[in-house]
Design an enzyme around this catalytic site. Structure first.
Site, short mmCIF file in Angstrom:
data_model
loop_
_atom_site.label_atom_id
_atom_site.label_comp_id
_atom_site.label_asym_id
_atom_site.label_seq_id
_atom_site.Cartn_x
_atom_site.Cartn_y
_atom_site.Cartn_z
N HIS A 33 9.96 -1.36 0.99
CA HIS A 33 11.13 -1.01 0.15
C HIS A 33 12.37 -1.78 0.59
CE1 HIS A 33 8.78 2.91 -0.03
NE2 HIS A 33 8.92 2.63 -1.30
N LYS A 144 2.49 -4.57 -4.87
CA LYS A 144 1.38 -3.74 -4.40
C LYS A 144 0.90 -2.80 -5.50
CE LYS A 144 1.56 -0.06 -2.06
NZ LYS A 144 0.71 1.07 -2.38
#
Ligand code: PAF
Length: 275
Positions: A33, A144
């Site tokens: 993140h 992802k």
């Protein structure tokens, strides 16, 4: 760094700012993140990170209740990464009415969607709401979650949203395991086994490049995981352009996989060019 909990304060804080870059998250932030936040900073405008554990994208029996909520630690990490504003609304702020309009994307019953009914409806609905609330010029999502990224790009295009979607590369631990909030659920033994998912994808990519058939590659990879105790939801070779089974001559492929170790479901993918 401002912390904002509702739409009214958000509008006031943004004050019509131009060039905002949105980083949507569900919190419990890891280096993957933070890498998205760094990339967002390079894009120029003010960076808004949303933290919202979205009940709409969790199925019955999934981990909505126990999904880690770590707001203080998340805010520390975001401030250090140079995020300007954190938007962390409550469930009632996001879904104030009992009857909720939802977005129904294509391919929502395939790949992860086949195993998580309603998941991509929930993802697209909340992201559309976040787009409307923040009105960003750009938004960034990690690769992802490949199917999620594909559908959000399609949604943005098809609903004519004036938002540029940026892609963040998958960040991996040294042993290759893709970083994910759910890695924290793994036992020590499962964590030691987890890198196999990416290793199997890499070996499957070699087989694809050697022109093995899709069915054989998928069956080989499934078996390689099952032999080590994985419960495989799917291993699937798709076209990067359509996320469907590739037509002959479409060499732009991606191998996607989802499998469980114990109760933890992990996903990963690998793009492969086949000539
Ligand atoms: O990838 C996630 O964390 C979530 O699916 C997202 C995009 C923040 C929507 O809730």
């Amino acid at each position: 760094m401002d912390r904002i909990f509702n739409a009214v304060d958000l509008r006031r804080a943004l004050g019509g700012a131009e060039g905002t870059v949105l980083v949507p998250t569900m919190g419990n932030l890891h280096e993957g993140h933070i890498d998205l936040v760094r990339q967002a900073r390079q894009a120029g405008g003010p960076v808004v990170t949303s933290i919202f554990v979205n009940p709409l994208q969790f199925g019955q029996g999934e981990d909505f209740e126990c999904y880690p909520r770590t707001l203080e630690a998340d805010c520390d990490k975001l401030a250090a990464a140079g995020c300007d504003l954190v938007f962390c609304p409550s469930v009632t702020e996001m879904y104030p009415e009992t009857q909720t309009f939802t977005v129904h994307p294509p391919l929502a019953d395939q790949l992860c969607g086949a195993h998580r009914p309603g998941h991509f409806e929930g993802v697209c609905t909340v992201v559309l709401k976040l787009f409307n609330l923040v009105q960003p010029a750009q938004a960034i999502f990690g690769k992802k979650d490949y199917q999620q990224l594909y559908l959000l790009k399609a949604m943005t295009r098809q609903f004519n949203l004036p938002i540029r979607i940026l892609e963040g590369e998958t960040i991996r631990a040294q042993d290759g395991l893709a970083l994910s909030s759910r890695n924290g659920y793994l036992t020590e033994a499962e964590r030691a086994e987890a890198p196999r998912l990416y290793q199997v994808l890499q070996a499957a990519a070699v087989r694809l490049k050697q022109h093995d058939t899709l069915a054989r590659v998928e069956a080989w990879a499934t078996d390689a995981l099952q032999q080590h105790g994985w419960n495989v939801d799917y291993v699937s070779v798709r076209s990067r352009n359509s996320l469907l089974t590739p037509e002959n001559g479409d060499g732009q492929r991606v191998i996607l996989a989802a499998a469980r170790l114990g109760t933890t479901r992990l996903i990963d993918n690998l793009e492969v060019d086949v000539d």
